[in-house]
Write a protein that holds these residues in place. Structure first.
Motif, mmCIF file in Angstrom:
data_model
loop_
_atom_site.group_PDB
_atom_site.id
_atom_site.type_symbol
_atom_site.label_atom_id
_atom_site.label_comp_id
_atom_site.label_asym_id
_atom_site.label_seq_id
_atom_site.Cartn_x
_atom_site.Cartn_y
_atom_site.Cartn_z
ATOM 1 N N GLY A 10 0.810 -1.212 0.000
ATOM 2 C CA GLY A 10 0.000 0.000 0.000
ATOM 3 C C GLY A 10 0.842 1.259 0.000
ATOM 4 N N GLY A 11 0.480 2.179 0.876
ATOM 5 C CA GLY A 11 1.179 3.468 0.929
ATOM 6 C C GLY A 11 2.259 3.527 1.978
ATOM 7 N N GLU A 12 2.703 2.362 2.488
ATOM 8 C CA GLU A 12 3.750 2.355 3.513
ATOM 9 C C GLU A 12 5.015 3.023 2.995
ATOM 10 N N THR A 13 5.704 3.699 3.895
ATOM 11 C CA THR A 13 6.963 4.346 3.534
ATOM 12 C C THR A 13 8.021 3.285 3.224
ATOM 13 N N VAL A 14 8.743 3.502 2.156
ATOM 14 C CA VAL A 14 9.819 2.578 1.798
ATOM 15 C C VAL A 14 11.023 2.882 2.683
ATOM 16 N N PRO A 15 11.503 1.913 3.463
ATOM 17 C CA PRO A 15 12.643 2.151 4.345
ATOM 18 C C PRO A 15 13.865 2.642 3.567
ATOM 19 N N GLU A 16 14.654 3.454 4.204
ATOM 20 C CA GLU A 16 15.815 4.045 3.549
ATOM 21 C C GLU A 16 16.764 2.971 3.019
ATOM 22 N N ARG A 17 16.851 1.857 3.737
ATOM 23 C CA ARG A 17 17.819 0.822 3.307
ATOM 24 C C ARG A 17 17.415 0.127 2.008
ATOM 25 N N LEU A 18 16.153 0.312 1.568
ATOM 26 C CA LEU A 18 15.722 -0.280 0.304
ATOM 27 C C LEU A 18 15.791 0.707 -0.853
ATOM 28 N N ARG A 19 16.049 1.958 -0.559
ATOM 29 C CA ARG A 19 16.130 2.949 -1.630
ATOM 30 C C ARG A 19 17.444 2.806 -2.390
ATOM 31 N N GLY A 20 17.431 3.237 -3.640
ATOM 32 C CA GLY A 20 18.654 3.204 -4.444
ATOM 33 C C GLY A 20 18.975 1.845 -5.023
ATOM 34 N N GLY A 21 18.001 0.939 -5.010
ATOM 35 C CA GLY A 21 18.280 -0.418 -5.436
ATOM 36 C C GLY A 21 17.980 -0.698 -6.897
ATOM 37 N N VAL A 22 18.201 -1.950 -7.259
ATOM 38 C CA VAL A 22 17.804 -2.463 -8.572
ATOM 39 C C VAL A 22 16.401 -3.035 -8.403
ATOM 40 N N VAL A 23 15.501 -2.647 -9.308
ATOM 41 C CA VAL A 23 14.104 -3.033 -9.174
ATOM 42 C C VAL A 23 13.649 -3.830 -10.390
ATOM 43 N N VAL A 93 9.962 -6.672 -1.360
ATOM 44 C CA VAL A 93 8.984 -6.523 -2.428
ATOM 45 C C VAL A 93 8.123 -5.305 -2.109
ATOM 46 N N ILE A 94 7.876 -4.500 -3.122
ATOM 47 C CA ILE A 94 7.012 -3.338 -3.005
ATOM 48 C C ILE A 94 5.718 -3.653 -3.749
ATOM 49 N N GLU A 95 4.599 -3.678 -3.026
ATOM 50 C CA GLU A 95 3.309 -3.999 -3.618
ATOM 51 C C GLU A 95 2.508 -2.717 -3.798
ATOM 52 N N ILE A 96 2.383 -2.292 -5.057
ATOM 53 C CA ILE A 96 1.623 -1.083 -5.373
ATOM 54 C C ILE A 96 0.143 -1.447 -5.513
ATOM 55 N N PRO A 97 -0.755 -0.784 -4.793
ATOM 56 C CA PRO A 97 -2.184 -1.063 -4.979
ATOM 57 C C PRO A 97 -2.614 -0.689 -6.396
ATOM 58 N N PHE A 98 -3.134 -1.658 -7.137
ATOM 59 C CA PHE A 98 -3.558 -1.373 -8.506
ATOM 60 C C PHE A 98 -5.044 -1.030 -8.487
ATOM 61 N N THR A 99 -5.329 0.219 -8.733
ATOM 62 C CA THR A 99 -6.695 0.743 -8.769
ATOM 63 C C THR A 99 -6.902 1.455 -10.102
ATOM 64 N N ARG A 100 -8.140 1.828 -10.380
ATOM 65 C CA ARG A 100 -8.399 2.608 -11.597
ATOM 66 C C ARG A 100 -7.694 3.955 -11.530
ATOM 67 N N GLU A 101 -7.594 4.495 -10.327
ATOM 68 C CA GLU A 101 -6.879 5.771 -10.166
ATOM 69 C C GLU A 101 -5.402 5.605 -10.506
ATOM 70 N N PHE A 102 -4.802 4.519 -9.996
ATOM 71 C CA PHE A 102 -3.398 4.277 -10.309
ATOM 72 C C PHE A 102 -3.224 4.039 -11.803
ATOM 73 N N ALA A 103 -4.151 3.299 -12.410
ATOM 74 C CA ALA A 103 -4.058 2.999 -13.838
ATOM 75 C C ALA A 103 -4.161 4.254 -14.696
ATOM 76 N N SER A 104 -4.733 5.316 -14.134
ATOM 77 C CA SER A 104 -4.888 6.556 -14.899
ATOM 78 C C SER A 104 -3.667 7.456 -14.824
ATOM 79 N N LEU A 105 -2.665 7.075 -14.018
ATOM 80 C CA LEU A 105 -1.432 7.860 -13.956
ATOM 81 C C LEU A 105 -0.748 7.885 -15.321
ATOM 82 N N SER A 106 -0.170 9.014 -15.645
ATOM 83 C CA SER A 106 0.606 9.070 -16.885
ATOM 84 C C SER A 106 1.899 8.281 -16.702
ATOM 85 N N ALA A 107 2.503 7.891 -17.805
ATOM 86 C CA ALA A 107 3.786 7.181 -17.745
ATOM 87 C C ALA A 107 4.836 8.029 -17.032
ATOM 88 N N GLU A 108 4.813 9.331 -17.279
ATOM 89 C CA GLU A 108 5.768 10.235 -16.633
ATOM 90 C C GLU A 108 5.565 10.264 -15.124
#
Length: 327
Positions: A10-23, A93-108
């Motif tokens: 969901g919207g949980e904050t990504v811990p600093e130790r996971l930032r900057g990684g290969v995804v 693993v980062i699980e993004i909630p897939f909703t119609r709102e999320f699907a409407s985000l632009s690629a940018e």
């Protein structure tokens, strides 16, 4: 010492130790051999750069959002997918909630909001046909251009083909499981198909017949062929037992029952109620049959046990992941 695997939902904050990684980015339903070619490439890149290795995925499956009335047999629900990703050696693993709102985000917005600001990635690894953003406006070329502009690398992985030169897909695996082809499905997955659920109470008929079972309710959309299987049963503490399982509606004793997975766990006595356990499917033995009475049922159950023990006595791991899941 390796740090604990993290599952960020969901919207949980990504811990600093996971930032900057290969995804590694994708839906990854099934974590099959095609997905593994992407995931293993991400692990290699993370080791090369000395940064965390992450998987970015989407829950629920996009088809459930766009076609909610069409049943979808999800091969790996979120908790199972997370366990497989952890077993492969990822840091999280980062699980993004897939909703119609999320699907409407632009690629940018996906690139800048998720990849850059939320994750601060150093490198992205995806399949060659990965598309994202509203109306699938973002594709490989867009992602590579964004990486050059924002300072992260991009690796695109070609489609993986099996020994018959066919592309490995979740759809193929669903069809095989629906036909009872557990061994063939394992060949495409690279490990034995595995489900995980709580052990629940039942009618206790098996106990009176000398075959006590651990009962699990699977998703109503689990289109696994009904019948008898040779399986491995893993308890919550990690201990493993061979077994024989029936998936179906118990026609001899309960014609109208909802599908239930009932596992007779070999060489085990004790109480399993309330445990979260997993069952790995090694082979389909036979279809469900309505017997004339319980005596005939018991005779067949003894045959099923013998056949399952024989099949399981000779099995070997298909891969490192299979070793972690079913051995």
């Amino acid at each position: 010492m390796q740090k604990a695997f993290l599952r960020v939902s969901g919207g949980e904050t990504v811990p600093e130790r996971l930032r900057g990684g290969v995804v590694a980015i994708g839906n990854f339903d099934g974590i099959h051999r095609g997905h593994l070619s992407v995931l293993e490439r991400a692990l290699e890149e993370a080791r090369r750069l000395g940064v965390p290795a992450l998987v970015l995925t989407f829950e629920p499956h996009p088809r459930k959002v766009f076609q909610p009335d069409v049943p979808l047999f999800v091969l790996t629900p979120p908790h199972v997918k997370a366990r497989l990703i952890e077993a492969l050696g990822f840091d999280g693993v980062i699980e993004i909630p897939f909703t119609r709102e999320f699907a409407s985000l632009s690629a940018e917005d996906f690139v800048t909001g998720v990849l850059e600001r939320r994750l601060g990635i150093s490198h992205a690894v995806t399949g060659f046909d990965f598309h994202f953003g509203k109306n699938r406006q973002g594709g490989p070329a867009f992602l590579m251009a964004a990486g050059e502009r924002l300072g992260f690398g991009v690796t695109l992985v070609d489609a993986f083909r099996d020994e018959g030169a066919e592309i490995v897909s979740s759809s193929r695996i669903r069809l095989l499981l629906a036909e009872g082809e557990a061994a063939e499905a394992a060949g495409l997955l690279g490990y034995r198909y595995t489900v995980e659920a709580e052990v629940v109470g039942g009618a206790k008929l098996g106990r009176t017949l000398g075959f006590p079972t651990a009962n699990m309710r699977l998703s109503p959309e689990a289109a696994l062929k009904e019948g008898i299987y040779a399986v491995r049963f893993r308890r919550a503490d990690g201990t493993l037992h061979d077994g024989v399982a029936s998936f179906g509606r118990r026609p001899t004793v309960d014609d109208n029952g909802a599908p239930l997975l009932e596992t007779f766990v070999f060489d085990f006595t004790g109480d399993l109620y309330g445990e979260i356990a997993s069952v790995s499917f090694f082979g389909y033995l036979r279809g469900e049959v309505k017997f004339e009475g319980l005596d005939a049922l018991v005779v067949q159950m003894k045959r099923d046990e013998e056949e399952a023990r024989a099949l399981l006595s000779g099995v070997r791991p298909l891969s490192q992941l299979d070793q972690a899941v079913a051995f």
